[in-house]
Every structure is written in C-alpha cells, then in structure tokens.
Design a protein around this motif. Structure first.
Motif, PDB file in Angstrom:
ATOM      1  N   LEU A  90       0.840  -1.211   0.000  1.00 45.49           N
ATOM      2  CA  LEU A  90       0.000   0.000   0.000  1.00 45.49           C
ATOM      3  C   LEU A  90       0.870   1.253   0.000  1.00 45.49           C
ATOM      4  N   GLN A  91       1.916   1.221   0.822  1.00 43.01           N
ATOM      5  CA  GLN A  91       2.802   2.382   0.898  1.00 43.01           C
ATOM      6  C   GLN A  91       3.511   2.630  -0.436  1.00 43.01           C
ATOM      7  N   LYS A  92       3.777   1.536  -1.135  1.00 36.95           N
ATOM      8  CA  LYS A  92       4.454   1.656  -2.422  1.00 36.95           C
ATOM      9  C   LYS A  92       3.566   2.412  -3.417  1.00 36.95           C
ATOM     10  N   VAL A  93       2.259   2.128  -3.376  1.00 37.20           N
ATOM     11  CA  VAL A  93       1.332   2.828  -4.259  1.00 37.20           C
ATOM     12  C   VAL A  93       1.236   4.303  -3.874  1.00 37.20           C
ATOM     13  N   LEU A  94       1.317   4.565  -2.567  1.00 33.28           N
ATOM     14  CA  LEU A  94       1.124   5.930  -2.072  1.00 33.28           C
ATOM     15  C   LEU A  94       2.416   6.756  -2.048  1.00 33.28           C
ATOM     16  N   ALA A  95       3.534   6.129  -2.321  1.00 34.39           N
ATOM     17  CA  ALA A  95       4.823   6.827  -2.215  1.00 34.39           C
ATOM     18  C   ALA A  95       4.893   8.032  -3.151  1.00 34.39           C
ATOM     19  N   ASP A  96       5.792   8.968  -2.814  1.00 32.04           N
ATOM     20  CA  ASP A  96       5.918  10.195  -3.600  1.00 32.04           C
ATOM     21  C   ASP A  96       6.229   9.922  -5.066  1.00 32.04           C
ATOM     22  N   ASP A  97       7.099   8.928  -5.293  1.00 24.63           N
ATOM     23  CA  ASP A  97       7.513   8.679  -6.672  1.00 24.63           C
ATOM     24  C   ASP A  97       6.613   7.673  -7.382  1.00 24.63           C
ATOM     25  N   SER A  98       5.523   7.289  -6.745  1.00 21.53           N
ATOM     26  CA  SER A  98       4.641   6.308  -7.360  1.00 21.53           C
ATOM     27  C   SER A  98       3.921   6.903  -8.558  1.00 21.53           C
ATOM     28  N   GLN A  99       3.859   6.127  -9.626  1.00 28.42           N
ATOM     29  CA  GLN A  99       3.124   6.580 -10.802  1.00 28.42           C
ATOM     30  C   GLN A  99       1.820   5.804 -10.940  1.00 28.42           C
ATOM     31  N   SER A 100       1.390   5.167  -9.857  1.00 22.22           N
ATOM     32  CA  SER A 100       0.178   4.372  -9.927  1.00 22.22           C
ATOM     33  C   SER A 100      -1.034   5.247 -10.223  1.00 22.22           C
ATOM     34  N   ALA A 101      -1.870   4.735 -11.116  1.00 24.31           N
ATOM     35  CA  ALA A 101      -3.080   5.479 -11.464  1.00 24.31           C
ATOM     36  C   ALA A 101      -4.067   5.502 -10.301  1.00 24.31           C
ATOM     37  N   ARG A 102      -3.893   4.582  -9.350  1.00 29.50           N
ATOM     38  CA  ARG A 102      -4.826   4.508  -8.223  1.00 29.50           C
ATOM     39  C   ARG A 102      -4.386   5.361  -7.052  1.00 29.50           C
ATOM     40  N   LYS A 103      -3.241   5.999  -7.176  1.00 22.38           N
ATOM     41  CA  LYS A 103      -2.683   6.747  -6.058  1.00 22.38           C
ATOM     42  C   LYS A 103      -3.674   7.771  -5.504  1.00 22.38           C
ATOM     43  N   SER A 104      -4.266   8.558  -6.395  1.00 24.46           N
ATOM     44  CA  SER A 104      -5.151   9.620  -5.904  1.00 24.46           C
ATOM     45  C   SER A 104      -6.381   9.033  -5.211  1.00 24.46           C
ATOM     46  N   ASN A 105      -6.861   7.876  -5.671  1.00 28.28           N
ATOM     47  CA  ASN A 105      -8.018   7.262  -5.021  1.00 28.28           C
ATOM     48  C   ASN A 105      -7.692   6.781  -3.620  1.00 28.28           C
TER      49      ASN A 105
END
Lengths: 321, 506
Positions: B128-143
């Motif tokens: 979960l932290q990996k998705v939320l990390a500053d450098d994450s480019q996950s499309a789900r980050k904002s959700n």
C-alpha cells in the motif's frame, strides 16, 4: 598505411562527435514533453516538475549533453525515461535480430545482384538481359512494406510455410525457429536491395565492357573470361563497393519498416517506439549505435577499395606506397 | 479516469497516458466448457498490442503490465470480477468500523510468494505504501490518498484508517498488488503470490509466465502462458491466422473479423467493454456553455449510424458515461436521442437559428478522424459548421487536457466507474454543477453501496440531461480465439486478462 589508418580513425571520432551533437539537439527540438509519459492524467504541475527533475530534462541542454557524453565514455548508453531500465542491454539484445537480418539480406542481395547485373549488361541485347533490366527497374519502384505484405500473404497465410512475423521469445537459443522467422524479412530486404544493385552492377559492367583496357587485353590474346577476371572485375568493383556500402548502411537504418511489417524486436522498432514516446535516451542510443555502424561500414568500404585498386592507395595516402 | 491515447505505434499508447489507464472489468470466462478434456501441460500463446514498459505498476509499467501480471502473477486483497463485483482474494475477511473509517483485514493462510516467503501483514502495508509513495506513478494513487494510517497488529491482520469515508476503498484495493516487502528489482523481476511466476521476458517481443507449483489456490489450467507483443493489428491477426498465437486479447479492427467468423477454427466473442467514445464539449467555452446547444448537438448526431459504420454492428449505444458493468448503470439512450428536428428547435431557442461554427480537436488515430468526419456531416444538416483540427496525442494532452484550450474534442475514456469525473469542475471538459459535485462527494462517503448507487444514478441522469458531453458509443470488447481454447476472459479486457482458467485442447 599506418598514417592513413590513423587519419581515418580521427575522421571517425570527429564525425561521431559531430553526429552526437546534431542528434542530441535535433531530438530536443521535437515538440512534446517526455514528462507527459511519466505522469498520470490529473498530475499537478508540481508532479510534472518532479518528473522532469527525475529524468533530468529540466537541466540546461549543455549540462544534459555533457552528462550523456560522460555516460557514453563509460560505455553506458543511458536509462530509458519511460521504462527506467538501462538502454544498453536492450540495444544489445535487439542487435541480435537486426545484425543477422541486415547482413543476411545484404549477402543475399549481392548474390542475386552481381551475376544478374553482369548478365543484364553482357547479354543486354538478348531477351533475358532486357527482362532482367526491366525487372530490376520494377523492383526499385516497389515499396518494401508492400512487398512484405505480399510475401506474408503468399508464404505465411496461404502456404503456411513460414511464420507471418515475430521472433522466438527465446531468441537464438532456438536457432531453427529464429532462422525461420528471419527468412521472409531477409528475402523482402534482399529483393528490394538487389533491384537497385543490379542497376549499378549493370552500368559498372557496361563501362568495363566498352573500355580500352579490356579490348587491349583481348587483343593481346587473353580470353574474355580471363580479361574480365584480371582487369574488368577489379575496375568495375570499385564503384560497386561504394554503392554496396551505402546500401548496407541504408538497410541497417531502413530495417525499421521491415521490422514493423514482420513484428521483429529489432533496433528499428526500438527506434520507432522511442520516438513515439519521446524517450530521448532510447532514441539517442539507437541513433548513436547506428551512426557508429554506418561510419564503420564506410571505413571498411574504403579499405576494401584500396585493397582492390592499388591506385587508390597512392592517391589517398599522400603518394607513398 | 482514464483516457486512452493510442497512436500509430502500439506501445506508444503507453507513452503518454497509459500510466493513467487502470484496469476495468474483471475476468469472465469465455467459451463453452471443454468437458474436462484439455491439456494440463499446454502453452497458451496470447497476442496483444500492449507491451509492458517495465514490470512495476507503480513505476510506469503501463497498461501492458496490468494485462499480463494482474491476477496472474500478482494478487490483491480483493479482485474485480467480470460483472464489476469485488471478491475477496488474499483477504480472507474484513470488518469496517461503525464510523466507516477503520478497515480491519484478515489475511488468508498458507499464501506464499514465489520466492518462498510467507505472506504477512507487513507485505500488505509495504504494498500500500508503495502505491502511495511520492515517486509512485500508480493510477490509483489519488483514489487511495484517503489512507491515513496502516497498522499491523499481528502477522495476519492489517488495520487501515482513513481520513474520511470512502465507499470505493475496497474496490480500489483490488488494483493494489501485494508484493513481497523484501523484493528487489521489481522493474525486471517479480515476487507475487499469483498462480504464475515470471518466465522469460524478451523486451520488444514476448513475456512468458510459468505455472507456480506452490500456489495457494487452484493451480492454473495450463502450464505456461506467453504474451506475444505486436505493434499493429494486422501483424496480430496474421499471428492468429498462422497459429502463432491462440487468442487476441482485444481485437481492434472490425474489418478483420469476417475471416475469423467464417472459419470454424476460431471463435469470436463480443463482450462488454468500459471504453466510451466521447464528443467532449468544453462546457466553459461558448457556445457550449449553453445546455441547449449541447443538447442540440447530441440530438443532431445519429450515434447508431456512427457505431454501425465504425464497428459494423459491434459495440453498444450508451446515453451517459456509464457502461453496463458499472453498478449504477441505467439505459439513458433515450435522453437527447437522435432527433434533428428537435435539435434545430433547440438551436433556435438558444439563439443559433442560423447555426454556428466550431473547431473539433481530433486525435489523429482511429476511430477519431472517422468519427469527426461523420459528426461534421451530421451537424451540417442542422446548420452547424465543424472545422476538424487533427492533432497528435501529445498535442491533445497539452492543449486540451492540461490547458483546456479547446471548444470541443473527441477522446476515448477507458475506465470503469469514471462517471465521477463530472463531479470535478476543474476537469478538462469543465462541467460545473454544484449539485452534481455534492452528489459525487456524498456517494464516496456513503455508508452502503445502495446509497452510493442511488446517488451516482442521480449524477448519471443529471449529466445525461445536461448533455455534459455527448457519449457517442461504448466500444465492443471482441476476443478472437482458436476454437481449441476455452475459459478465457471475455469482458472489460482493456487492462486485465486473467489467464489461469484458460484450457487448451491437445
């Protein structure tokens, strides 16, 4: 000869340096921002700025350039903006496809073009000589992708003899499969390439056939074959070698079309993808490697010409032999 | 959301916006049962246009990495099924606190990563932290930014506290891969819990997955899956015709379908996609600030005829942003339906009796140019002049998406559940309705899915009546497969392609 080699080497380095500046600058002039590829839709200006910073595209151009040169000096071709994977290993793996493809096509084209061009010249007044000329003319006009599609339709889709495209995932560890998948692409390139080569070989041969030295040799009792072998071939091969070098270089660069028609994971398709994605490190690396290859081909052609024609040795190296 | 930008180069799709592409739909099973007579040792060859950029979905792997690895190599706490429902996967169970802010997940027992390490709550936290990390480019980050705290009271329990209620939280978790917290080099290797482990990846060519013997669940029905990547649809179809691949994940060219439909060696399936083709108005630019003008334009275009000409009978008409697989789907095709006479009347009421002219920014790849030409001829009949401005995906992204510098544009939006973007007045199309924004916010903070659904249905109806955009049609999801194959996924395959149920006859 040593002086000559040294001079050629210096020329090579200077050309490479110039080419690297040109391609570096030209790439940056392309519209579009590589940071787009790195940020998701809805990214804030800060995130986009951070993306630019992470790939270094926010730094001044001279700094980016020297950084790139520094990497090159260490044999590092850089890291892709898009995949963030090193570019070098990918270039190497794709050369595994492009180099055999280009060389095989080249050899096949020469094997077709040299005898065909000779026959087209020597027997130009016969029906088959004329036919050869006409066919080669036609071959020049055929677009390579179209020929590719025809060959796929005939030999892959209908006959089912060869694959329609792709390269075995395990590459050359399955040599038979790898060769099978290169047959149609090689033939495609070779046919198109040989068409223009035939024209060159034909006109070079015609020059020789009408030359004084051949007539003299014949007059001195040499048979046609022997005269051709000793004098004719040597003379006609000098211009042909230049053309061959140009053809080889342009095939290497032009493989992109054939690679996309046949879905081959070669250098050409890597370049196309890199350009579409504004992935500067990828494009730079591919163009740099190609430039190097083209310069080396030119160098090799020069050397071969000097071996074939001793007069060139004198002319180019300043009169000493 | 996401908007799909394809270009002449297949993988270039990923170049610009694919990072924003997220999975949609789930895995249905296609084809009829084979009656058990299939080859457990088979290799299934899958043809696709979407090659992963790298293997990390938080580092710009793109659409291709979701297609190949999601559910196959990596698993989430939950998984999205074919009809848009969310099932438990690595989560054995979960509880939500009374205030809806704390989620307590219990992990399934006996789950091992491919490296052999057992799954623990630490791995879930790390993922979960990996998705939320500053450098994450996950499309789900904002959700997932509602996540305030992640606690791991014991090895089997994960406790997530949210900053505000988010009814979509569990659904959003279905996109989060659970990764071994000690794994390295995730861009080129993997360490997931799925039924397959990564085989060989040849960049530019193919990616292989091998059945993982230590899988906690039912073993995959095939021994090996190889995704073969192609740059264009013709090469892909040729591969299918020559048996180089067994199935094409998403057929993009209707012209090619006849040769498969008429051949008993192939099966063509028509599933539901979540990709909508939009004529998006700039609702903040004249004359589209006027709801009557938007309604008039929507009524003046015969969507059915357009769909017929582009997709030859495949695909569906939709009267809103909502595909049938979203829980709040309603058939709204009757709202602002094709009626040129009514369109003329609306234009007169809006003060444009003599029509007007506008520029339509049109991405340069299919089907946009075709759609633009069609729209131009349709609107000419009611006196509106369309100037088609063809632009590249890059220009679209900068001009339209970032700078909102346009009057109207065409674009495909691929995601499921992306109706909610109409609640954001800063989104590129500039639809601004306080009531709708409020409904969208309330829906996200709803206590039950029934409440959420009811609110989003209101959003659906309101945006349709307002003709916030003109939803031209829903793309078909066409899978073409060798008739030797069965149980392949059918629906919503824009990103996911669960391969473990696929059976191949010997």
């Amino acid at each position: 000869m040593a002086r000559y080699l040294l001079r050629r080497l210096a020329f090579l380095v200077v050309s490479l340096a110039l080419a690297s500046v040109v391609l570096f600058v030209l790439l940056r002039l392309l519209p579009g921002d590589p940071a787009n590829a790195l940020t998701s839709v809805g990214a804030s200006p800060e995130q986009i700025a951070a993306a630019r910073h992470s790939i270094g595209s926010d730094r001044p151009l001279p700094e980016q350039f020297t950084h790139w040169l520094g990497q090159l000096a260490h044999g590092d071709l850089g890291t892709s903006f898009v995949s963030s994977l090193p570019v070098g290993p990918e270039v190497t793996s794709r050369l595994d496809v492009t180099v055999p493809l280009t060389l095989a096509a080249f050899v096949l084209a020469v094997l077709i073009a040299v005898p065909a061009g000779f026959v087209a010249a020597y027997k130009r007044r016969t029906w088959y000589g004329a036919l050869l000329s006409a066919v080669s003319q036609l071959g020049i006009a055929i677009p390579v992708f179209w020929l590719g599609m025809i060959l796929i339709a005939v030999f892959a889709l209908n006959a089912g003899w060869l694959p329609a495209g792709g390269f075995p995932p395990d590459g050359w560890s399955e040599p038979a499969e790898a060769i099978r998948s290169l047959v149609l692409p090689v033939v495609t390139i070779a046919l198109v390439m040989s068409a223009s080569l035939i024209r060159y070989v034909r006109s070079a041969t015609l020059d020789v056939l009408g030359s004084d030295y051949l007539r003299t040799a014949r007059a001195l009792g040499s048979s046609f074959g022997r005269a051709m072998w000793r004098h004719g071939l040597r003379n006609s091969s000098v211009p042909v070698i230049s053309v061959l070098a140009i053809e080889l270089a342009s095939t290497l660069l032009g493989a992109v079309v054939v690679e996309s028609v046949y879905a081959l994971p070669g250098l050409g398709s890597m370049l196309a993808t890199g350009i579409a994605q504004h992935d500067y490190p990828v494009v730079q690396a591919v163009l740099f490697v190609s430039t190097l290859a083209v310069l080396l081909i030119g160098f090799a052609a020069d050397l071969v010409q000097r071996v074939v024609d001793p007069r060139l040795r004198g002319r180019l190296s300043g009169g000493t032999r | 959301m996401s908007i799909k930008k394809t270009s002449l180069y297949g993988t270039a799709t990923a170049a610009s916006l694919a990072l924003a592409l997220t999975a949609c739909g789930g895995s249905g099973t296609g084809g009829s049962a084979t009656g058990g007579s299939y080859d457990k040792g088979a290799t299934v060859n899958i043809g696709s246009l979407y090659e992963p950029q790298n293997l990390d979905n938080t580092a710009g792997g793109g659409q291709g990495v979701t297609e190949a690895l999601n559910g196959n190599v990596y698993e989430g706490l939950f998984k999205l099924t074919d009809d848009g429902k969310v099932d438990k996967l690595l989560a054995r169970d979960y509880k939500v606190s009374g205030d809806g802010l704390t989620y307590t997940f219990t992990l399934r027992d006996g789950v091992k990563f491919h490296s052999g390490k057992a799954l623990t709550s630490q791995d879930v936290k790390y993922s979960l932290q990996k998705v939320l990390a500053d450098d994450s480019q996950s499309a789900r980050k904002s959700n997932l930014e509602v996540v305030k705290d992640i606690a791991t009271p014991d090895a089997r329990t994960v406790k997530v506290t949210l900053s505000k209620k988010s009814i979509s939280f569990v659904y959003n978790l279905s996109y989060v891969w659970i990764i071994n917290s000690q794994a390295k080099n995730l861009k080129t290797t993997e360490d997931g819990t799925g039924p397959y482990k990564l085989g060989r990846w040849t960049r530019g060519s193919a990616l292989g997955l091998d059945r993982y013997a230590g899988y906690w669940g039912d073993a995959a029905s095939n021994q090996k899956v190889v995704f073969h990547y192609y740059k264009d649809a013709t090469a892909l179809n040729n591969a299918l015709l020559t048996n180089a691949v067994d199935v094409v994940t998403s057929e993009q060219s209707p012209d090619a379908l006849d040769q498969f439909k008429s051949n008993q060696n192939y099966k063509v399936s028509d599933g539901n996609s979540t990709t909508k083709l939009l004529l998006a108005f700039n609702d903040k630019a004249k004359p589209f600030t006027d709801v009557k003008v938007r309604q008039a334009v929507s009524s003046a275009i015969d969507d059915k005829k357009l769909l017929e000409s582009v997709w030859a009978g495949y695909g569906k008409l939709i009267g809103s942003m909502v595909p049938p697989t979203d829980p709040w789907y309603e058939d709204l095709t009757k709202v602002n339906a094709y009626d040129p006479a009514h369109a003329k009347q609306l234009l007169a009421e809006a003060g444009y009796a003599k029509g007007f002219s506008f520029t339509l920014d049109t991405p340069n790849y299919d089907p946009h140019p075709t759609a633009a030409t069609f729209i131009k001829s349709q609107l000419a009949k009611v006196g509106i002049t369309v100037k088609i401005n063809t632009i590249t995906p890059d220009e679209w992204y900068t001009k339209v998406y970032k700078n909102h510098d346009f009057t109207a544009t065409l674009q495909e939006h691929v995601n499921d559940r992306d109706l909610v973007w109409y609640g954001n007045p800063d989104f590129y199309w500039g639809y601004d309705n306080k009531q709708v924004t409020q409904w969208v916010e309330q829906a996200e903070e709803a206590s039950t899915t029934a409440d959420q659904t009811a609110l989003l249905k209101k959003v659906n109806e309101k945006t349709a009546q307002d003709a916030a955009s003109d939803w031209l049609y829903l793309y078909p999801q066409i899978v073409v497969a060798s008739s030797k194959l069965s149980d392949y996924p059918l629906n919503g395959l824009n990103s996911q392609f669960y391969a473990y149920d696929i059976k191949k006859k010997g």
